[in-house]
Design a protein around this motif. Structure first.
Motif, PDB file in Angstrom:
ATOM      1  N   LEU A 209       0.193  13.893   5.698  1.00 24.61           N
ATOM      2  CA  LEU A 209      -0.521  12.564   6.037  1.00 24.61           C
ATOM      3  C   LEU A 209      -0.179  11.900   7.245  1.00 24.61           C
ATOM      4  O   LEU A 209       0.026  12.372   7.884  1.00 24.61           O
ATOM      5  CB  LEU A 209       1.089  11.536   5.264  1.00 24.61           C
ATOM      6  N   ASP A 210      -1.999  10.985   7.057  1.00 24.72           N
ATOM      7  CA  ASP A 210      -2.364  10.064   8.057  1.00 24.72           C
ATOM      8  C   ASP A 210      -3.503  11.418   8.541  1.00 24.72           C
ATOM      9  O   ASP A 210      -4.067  11.010   9.966  1.00 24.72           O
ATOM     10  CB  ASP A 210      -1.377   9.944   9.102  1.00 24.72           C
ATOM     11  N   HIS A 252      -2.767   8.922  -1.265  1.00 24.39           N
ATOM     12  CA  HIS A 252      -2.432   9.934  -0.644  1.00 24.39           C
ATOM     13  C   HIS A 252      -0.739  10.183  -0.310  1.00 24.39           C
ATOM     14  O   HIS A 252      -0.268   9.333  -0.042  1.00 24.39           O
ATOM     15  CB  HIS A 252      -2.757  10.219   0.629  1.00 24.39           C
ATOM     16  N   TYR A 258       3.472   7.789   1.716  1.00 23.10           N
ATOM     17  CA  TYR A 258       2.787   8.033   0.899  1.00 23.10           C
ATOM     18  C   TYR A 258       1.392   6.906   1.877  1.00 23.10           C
ATOM     19  O   TYR A 258       2.201   6.375   2.671  1.00 23.10           O
ATOM     20  CB  TYR A 258       3.024   7.471  -0.519  1.00 23.10           C
ATOM     21  N   ARG A 259       0.286   6.898   1.149  1.00 23.19           N
ATOM     22  CA  ARG A 259      -0.324   5.918   2.234  1.00 23.19           C
ATOM     23  C   ARG A 259      -1.761   6.067   1.175  1.00 23.19           C
ATOM     24  O   ARG A 259      -2.544   6.536  -0.186  1.00 23.19           O
ATOM     25  CB  ARG A 259      -1.353   6.608   3.663  1.00 23.19           C
ATOM     26  N   MET A 261      -5.726   4.790  -0.060  1.00 25.17           N
ATOM     27  CA  MET A 261      -6.598   4.751   0.990  1.00 25.17           C
ATOM     28  C   MET A 261      -7.886   3.911   0.263  1.00 25.17           C
ATOM     29  O   MET A 261      -8.192   4.312  -1.036  1.00 25.17           O
ATOM     30  CB  MET A 261      -6.765   6.095   1.428  1.00 25.17           C
TER      31      MET A 261
END
Length: 306
Positions: A209-210, A252, A258-259, A261
């Motif tokens: 993540l990130d 993601h 979670y993200r 994007m």
């Protein structure tokens, strides 16, 4: 002239052609093209459409995968160094250890592929309102993926329109299966577009993540789906693909969170996809005949040399 037939077969009458067996026209969900060996075949029209993921695999370089595989091999080697040293001293074990070490990236991809497939099943079950498979419900590894996906849906007020929908473009000869179509008032507000905008969505579960896990080729894939001409509903009905926004959303999804994007998938990205399609077609067809046989001196030149 002697005429032969297979054992047990009846010879056709002289001057008559045996009638070809008619295949019944597909009905219902059977009308939806299915992927096979890099192609989708439309059973109704007979058209063959190249699979989008196959086009990208053959036409788009992924140098990061080379470094990823090299790093993974080095990590496996140091993690099992005593075992590898022992195996190197025994010819019977050396080949097996070498084979295990060089296939580390394959094992990792299969492991990630299993997680990705399971995550897509979780998403599809939620979108369609169907029960989750028991093996996923009872799998503690998948629980955080499900929790984070449900958080995404609730926190961003996501309303799904379709899931795992097959789409195709006859003009450019490709087809594929998009993850989902959805609307989200909050995502629309974040992108400064109308609240009822239809978005293309995809789920990625790799990387961290990130840091890693969402790559530009996802935008290429989404641009191909966005520019598809038709889509198939689950009952097999073929419809024009509705208008989709030129920024897609990759979710993601990871155990730690979670993200959402945003990825560009507009006409400029689609133009790049078409170029990649040409490269993939070169690799599939023309590359096989580019390099000819080594030339030899004609006989007359050999005689003069003598």
């Amino acid at each position: 002239m002697t005429q032969t037939t297979e054992a047990g077969a009846t010879a056709p009458a002289a001057g008559r052609r045996r009638a070809k067996k008619q295949t019944p026209a597909p009905t219902g969900p059977d009308r939806i093209p299915k992927p096979s060996q890099g192609w989708y075949r439309d059973k109704v029209t007979g058209a063959k459409l190249r699979r989008v993921t196959t086009i990208l695999n053959q036409g788009f370089p992924k140098p990061q995968l080379v470094f990823w595989a090299a790093n993974l091999t080095a990590a496996d080697a140091f993690a099992t160094l005593p075992t590898l040293v022992k195996a190197s001293l025994r010819p019977a074990d050396k080949e097996a250890a070498y084979d295990w070490l060089r296939k580390g990236h394959i094992r990792k991809k299969e492991e990630r592929g299993d997680i990705g497939t399971a995550a897509h099943t979780l998403v599809e079950s939620h979108v369609l309102g169907t029960p989750l498979p028991e093996e996923l419900l009872s799998d503690p590894e998948m629980a955080p993926y499900l929790d984070n996906f449900l958080r995404f849906v609730a926190e961003w007020e996501v309303e799904f329109e379709a899931s795992e929908m097959t789409v195709g473009n006859y003009s450019h000869g490709y087809a594929g299966k998009l993850d989902y179509l959805f609307r989200s008032r909050l995502i629309a507000a974040a992108l400064a577009v109308p609240a009822d905008t239809l978005f293309l969505g995809d789920t990625k579960t790799g990387g961290e993540l990130d840091e890693k896990g969402v790559y530009p080729e996802a935008g290429l894939q989404m641009s191909a789906y966005r520019r598809a001409e038709v889509a198939w509903l689950r009952d097999g009905t073929r419809i024009p693909l509705p208008k989709i926004h030129d920024v897609g959303i990759v979710l993601h999804l990871r155990p730690e969170g979670y993200r959402p994007m945003p990825l560009k998938c507009g006409d400029d990205v689609f133009a790049a996809f078409l170029h990649i399609q040409q490269v993939a077609e070169f690799e599939r067809v023309l590359s096989k005949s580019v390099v000819g046989e080594a030339l030899t001196l004609p006989a007359i030149a050999e005689e003069r040399a003598a």
